[in-house]
Design an enzyme around this catalytic site. Structure first.
Site, PDB file in Angstrom:
ATOM      1  N   GLU A  90      62.263  90.857  54.963  1.00 50.19           N
ATOM      2  CA  GLU A  90      62.026  90.803  53.513  1.00 50.19           C
ATOM      3  C   GLU A  90      61.764  89.345  53.117  1.00 50.19           C
ATOM      4  O   GLU A  90      62.468  88.438  53.554  1.00 50.19           O
ATOM      5  CB  GLU A  90      63.256  91.339  52.780  1.00 50.19           C
ATOM      6  CG  GLU A  90      63.104  91.398  51.274  1.00 50.19           C
ATOM      7  CD  GLU A  90      64.352  91.957  50.590  1.00 50.19           C
ATOM      8  OE1 GLU A  90      65.442  91.908  51.195  1.00 50.19           O
ATOM      9  OE2 GLU A  90      64.228  92.435  49.452  1.00 50.19           O
ATOM     10  N   TYR A 123      66.257  98.703  37.992  1.00 49.73           N
ATOM     11  CA  TYR A 123      66.234  97.791  39.133  1.00 49.73           C
ATOM     12  C   TYR A 123      64.837  97.663  39.744  1.00 49.73           C
ATOM     13  O   TYR A 123      64.122  98.661  39.898  1.00 49.73           O
ATOM     14  CB  TYR A 123      67.191  98.298  40.237  1.00 49.73           C
ATOM     15  CG  TYR A 123      66.944  97.576  41.547  1.00 49.73           C
ATOM     16  CD1 TYR A 123      67.471  96.305  41.750  1.00 49.73           C
ATOM     17  CD2 TYR A 123      66.127  98.127  42.528  1.00 49.73           C
ATOM     18  CE1 TYR A 123      67.200  95.603  42.909  1.00 49.73           C
ATOM     19  CE2 TYR A 123      65.856  97.430  43.697  1.00 49.73           C
ATOM     20  CZ  TYR A 123      66.393  96.173  43.873  1.00 49.73           C
ATOM     21  OH  TYR A 123      66.109  95.472  45.030  1.00 49.73           O
ATOM     22  N   GLU A 164      72.492  95.995  53.263  1.00 50.50           N
ATOM     23  CA  GLU A 164      72.472  94.651  52.664  1.00 50.50           C
ATOM     24  C   GLU A 164      73.837  94.263  52.086  1.00 50.50           C
ATOM     25  O   GLU A 164      74.113  93.086  51.938  1.00 50.50           O
ATOM     26  CB  GLU A 164      71.381  94.539  51.587  1.00 50.50           C
ATOM     27  CG  GLU A 164      71.662  95.326  50.328  1.00 50.50           C
ATOM     28  CD  GLU A 164      70.551  95.226  49.287  1.00 50.50           C
ATOM     29  OE1 GLU A 164      69.388  95.176  49.682  1.00 50.50           O
ATOM     30  OE2 GLU A 164      70.874  95.197  48.089  1.00 50.50           O
ATOM     31  N   TRP A 196      74.372 100.187  40.388  1.00 53.67           N
ATOM     32  CA  TRP A 196      73.204  99.372  40.029  1.00 53.67           C
ATOM     33  C   TRP A 196      72.264  99.283  41.224  1.00 53.67           C
ATOM     34  O   TRP A 196      72.646  99.106  42.343  1.00 53.67           O
ATOM     35  CB  TRP A 196      73.611  97.957  39.625  1.00 53.67           C
ATOM     36  CG  TRP A 196      72.375  97.146  39.329  1.00 53.67           C
ATOM     37  CD1 TRP A 196      71.491  97.375  38.316  1.00 53.67           C
ATOM     38  CD2 TRP A 196      71.867  96.028  40.057  1.00 53.67           C
ATOM     39  NE1 TRP A 196      70.457  96.451  38.370  1.00 53.67           N
ATOM     40  CE2 TRP A 196      70.670  95.630  39.436  1.00 53.67           C
ATOM     41  CE3 TRP A 196      72.313  95.326  41.186  1.00 53.67           C
ATOM     42  CZ2 TRP A 196      69.898  94.546  39.894  1.00 53.67           C
ATOM     43  CZ3 TRP A 196      71.563  94.270  41.642  1.00 53.67           C
ATOM     44  CH2 TRP A 196      70.350  93.887  41.005  1.00 53.67           C
ATOM     45  N   ASP A 241      63.177 100.953  47.721  1.00 50.42           N
ATOM     46  CA  ASP A 241      64.625 100.736  47.672  1.00 50.42           C
ATOM     47  C   ASP A 241      65.236 101.689  46.646  1.00 50.42           C
ATOM     48  O   ASP A 241      64.951 101.586  45.452  1.00 50.42           O
ATOM     49  CB  ASP A 241      64.888  99.275  47.270  1.00 50.42           C
ATOM     50  CG  ASP A 241      66.339  98.864  47.475  1.00 50.42           C
ATOM     51  OD1 ASP A 241      67.196  99.756  47.641  1.00 50.42           O
ATOM     52  OD2 ASP A 241      66.610  97.648  47.457  1.00 50.42           O
ATOM     53  N   ARG A 251      69.924  96.306  57.619  1.00 52.52           N
ATOM     54  CA  ARG A 251      69.544  95.435  56.495  1.00 52.52           C
ATOM     55  C   ARG A 251      70.470  94.232  56.302  1.00 52.52           C
ATOM     56  O   ARG A 251      70.381  93.539  55.295  1.00 52.52           O
ATOM     57  CB  ARG A 251      69.541  96.264  55.202  1.00 52.52           C
ATOM     58  CG  ARG A 251      68.355  97.182  55.086  1.00 52.52           C
ATOM     59  CD  ARG A 251      67.081  96.457  54.721  1.00 52.52           C
ATOM     60  NE  ARG A 251      67.074  96.026  53.337  1.00 52.52           N
ATOM     61  CZ  ARG A 251      66.541  94.885  52.918  1.00 52.52           C
ATOM     62  NH1 ARG A 251      66.008  94.035  53.773  1.00 52.52           N
ATOM     63  NH2 ARG A 251      66.542  94.576  51.632  1.00 52.52           N
ATOM     64  N   GLU A 287      65.179 102.631  51.524  1.00 56.56           N
ATOM     65  CA  GLU A 287      66.377 101.797  51.652  1.00 56.56           C
ATOM     66  C   GLU A 287      67.495 102.279  50.733  1.00 56.56           C
ATOM     67  O   GLU A 287      67.230 102.742  49.620  1.00 56.56           O
ATOM     68  CB  GLU A 287      65.985 100.356  51.282  1.00 56.56           C
ATOM     69  CG  GLU A 287      67.144  99.383  51.340  1.00 56.56           C
ATOM     70  CD  GLU A 287      66.774  98.015  50.780  1.00 56.56           C
ATOM     71  OE1 GLU A 287      65.566  97.727  50.612  1.00 56.56           O
ATOM     72  OE2 GLU A 287      67.704  97.241  50.485  1.00 56.56           O
ATOM     73  N   HIS A 324      68.394 101.722  46.007  1.00 53.58           N
ATOM     74  CA  HIS A 324      69.473 100.926  45.420  1.00 53.58           C
ATOM     75  C   HIS A 324      70.732 101.740  45.138  1.00 53.58           C
ATOM     76  O   HIS A 324      71.290 101.678  44.042  1.00 53.58           O
ATOM     77  CB  HIS A 324      68.987 100.177  44.182  1.00 53.58           C
ATOM     78  CG  HIS A 324      69.376  98.729  44.200  1.00 53.58           C
ATOM     79  ND1 HIS A 324      70.194  98.171  43.279  1.00 53.58           N
ATOM     80  CD2 HIS A 324      69.087  97.735  45.069  1.00 53.58           C
ATOM     81  CE1 HIS A 324      70.379  96.881  43.556  1.00 53.58           C
ATOM     82  NE2 HIS A 324      69.709  96.604  44.654  1.00 53.58           N
ATOM     83  N   ARG A 380      56.832  96.460  49.334  1.00 47.03           N
ATOM     84  CA  ARG A 380      57.819  97.341  48.719  1.00 47.03           C
ATOM     85  C   ARG A 380      57.297  97.771  47.357  1.00 47.03           C
ATOM     86  O   ARG A 380      56.769  96.957  46.598  1.00 47.03           O
ATOM     87  CB  ARG A 380      59.145  96.583  48.565  1.00 47.03           C
ATOM     88  CG  ARG A 380      60.298  97.450  48.160  1.00 47.03           C
ATOM     89  CD  ARG A 380      61.582  96.654  47.989  1.00 47.03           C
ATOM     90  NE  ARG A 380      61.738  96.207  46.613  1.00 47.03           N
ATOM     91  CZ  ARG A 380      62.907  95.886  46.058  1.00 47.03           C
ATOM     92  NH1 ARG A 380      64.027  95.939  46.773  1.00 47.03           N
ATOM     93  NH2 ARG A 380      62.980  95.495  44.820  1.00 47.03           N
TER      94      ARG A 380
HETATM   95  O1  KDG Z   1      71.988  90.202  44.763  1.00 50.42           O
HETATM   96  C1  KDG Z   1      71.558  91.537  44.874  1.00 50.42           C
HETATM   97  C2  KDG Z   1      70.158  91.568  45.418  1.00 50.42           C
HETATM   98  O2  KDG Z   1      70.087  90.800  46.584  1.00 50.42           O
HETATM   99  C3  KDG Z   1      69.692  92.954  45.748  1.00 50.42           C
HETATM  100  O3  KDG Z   1      69.733  93.749  44.589  1.00 50.42           O
HETATM  101  C4  KDG Z   1      68.287  92.915  46.285  1.00 50.42           C
HETATM  102  O4  KDG Z   1      68.357  95.231  46.883  1.00 50.42           O
HETATM  103  C5  KDG Z   1      67.881  94.129  47.043  1.00 50.42           C
HETATM  104  C6  KDG Z   1      66.823  93.964  48.048  1.00 50.42           C
HETATM  105  O5  KDG Z   1      66.561  94.930  48.747  1.00 50.42           O
HETATM  106  O6  KDG Z   1      66.287  92.862  48.156  1.00 50.42           O
HETATM  107 MG    MG Z   2      67.971  96.432  48.642  1.00 47.64          MG
END
Ligand code: KDG
Ligand code: MG
Length: 412
Positions: free
Chosen positions: A349, A159, A272, A412, A220, A293, A246, A222, A147
């Protein structure tokens, strides 16, 4: 057999983890991960006050019935706290079933469908040079999929960029300011989507030029883009052949993915922060994603995530189970057993826990040639050293939050 004891153990070796430990009258012990990063004690209370009294005396073999009893029986369904608590029970019951049968959990789920699980790690850097060093270090550690997260000129902290040195603790990759920010208020990061969209394609071009066309690369987003911004990024990244993009948009608005899909062939991964199959139902049926995810820990356990992945298989959608360091070794083991057994495994992951965590949780998994394998010990293959866990008391720690330049709160 019946459940005789149910303990909720909180420990904070490199970060906070919540573990449910069930013991049967025949002496079998089952572990389940109930960690919800930044809101850990809400799950502890849910388990201790509302779930443990329901478990004592129950038959540990009745996994499906216990799952339905906790999910339907509560009347108030879904949500991260509820589903992390139910997940811990589900994992612990699979662990016990495996130990009682003398088999690893993946055998109970249908047996191995492959030799091991391709895993991706997190390379990151504030600058392209730092990023290249991080990619090289991951390649040296054996990763065969990586990644890519990068700093953006003009932004101070974003992030996915690992802290190094003292802030990093034992694990070499930390992006959420743990453990340095323990006991403090959440850290603030900053964001500018247009600057990010201008910068990122050039970074992927540089990475492809340096490391060649074959290495699977992931990214990602995010949850930070609008649908049209995500569509543009997916299109701009097409020449660099990503394994996946992602969380390109916030997961609450699933219709957004229709628009993204119309504009780009970059594969999409999402989920996720999802908790149930209901969160995935429409985007799987409409084939708006390519990878699921969901984490075993946040989706209610092995039982419901297997159902979700079997459903996804009908649409050629594969697994990409969440596996950052806030999933405990128990949750990671559950993901590995499930990933080994299902037909539609995609990628796992894998960020690597620190030394202290690995001393608290002894694990049977192996990591070689870029592949994970859960090992062949009966159950999940994880043992919790309670004395070692007791050395690391809970410490409040928040995830960071994010603001635009004018102070507006952003995802975030
Ligand atoms: O607790 C939040 C994290 O698990 C997250 O921000 C991690 O986005 C993430 C990832 O893809 O691992
Ligand atoms: Mg993620």
């Amino acid at each position: 057999m019946r459940i005789d004891k149910a303990e909720v153990i909180v420990t904070s070796p490199d970060r906070n983890f919540v573990t449910l430990r069930l013991t049967t009258d025949e002496g079998h012990v089952g572990l389940g991960d109930a960690t919800l990063n930044g809101r850990e004690l809400a799950v502890v209370a849910y388990l201790k006050e509302h779930v443990v009294p329901l478990l004592l005396g129950r038959d540990p073999a009745a996994i499906e019935d216990t799952w339905q009893y906790l999910y339907r029986g509560a009347y108030w369904r879904r949500g991260p706290v509820t589903m992390a608590a139910i997940a811990a029970v589900d994992m612990a019951l699979w662990d016990i079933k495996g130990k009682a049968a003398g088999m690893p959990v993946y055998q109970l789920l249908g047996g191995a469908s492959r030799r091991g699980l391709l895993a991706y790690g997190h390379a990151s850097g504030k600058t392209t040079d730092e990023l290249f060093d991080s990619v090289r270090s991951h390649l040296e550690q054996g990763y065969r999929a990586i990644r890519i997260q990068t700093g953006v000129p003009g932004l101070k902290a974003i992030y996915g960029i690992a802290s190094q040195g003292a802030d990093a603790g034992d694990a070499d990759v930390r992006y959420d300011h743990e453990p340095a920010r323990r006991g403090a208020l959440p850290m603030e990061e900053d964001w500018d989507t247009r600057a990010y969209l201008r910068h990122l394609p050039g970074v992927f071009e540089a990475v492809r030029n340096e490391f060649g066309p074959e290495l699977p690369l992931l990214h990602d987003g995010h949850h930070r883009m609008t649908p049209i911004q995500a569509a543009k990024l997916g299109k701009d990244l097409e020449p660099y052949d990503l394994f996946w993009l992602e969380d390109c948009t916030p997961a609450e608005n699933q219709e957004a993915l229709r628009l993204v899909r119309q504009h780009t062939t970059t594969p999409l991964a999402i989920g996720e922060i999802f908790n149930t199959v209901w969160d995935f139902k429409d985007i799987i049926r409409e084939q708006l994603i390519d990878y699921v995810r969901g984490a075993v820990t946040h989706m209610g356990g092995i039982t419901p995530l297997k159902k979700t992945l079997d459903y996804a298989a009908m649409y050629q959608i594969k697994s990409g189970m969440h596996g950052p360091t806030d999933i405990s070794p128990v949750g990671m083991a559950a993901a590995m057993h499930l990933g080994l057994a299902i037909h539609n495994f995609g990628i796992q992951e894998y960020m690597q826990h620190g030394t202290r965590t690995n001393e608290v949780f002894q694990q049977s998994f192996t990591w070689a040639d870029g592949m994970l394998h859960p090992g062949d010990e009966p159950g999940l293959g994880v043992t919790l050293d309670v004395d070692e866990a007791g050395k690391y008391p809970y410490a409040q720690a928040y995830l960071p939050y994010n603001r635009l330049h004018d102070g507006t709160m952003h995802d975030w």
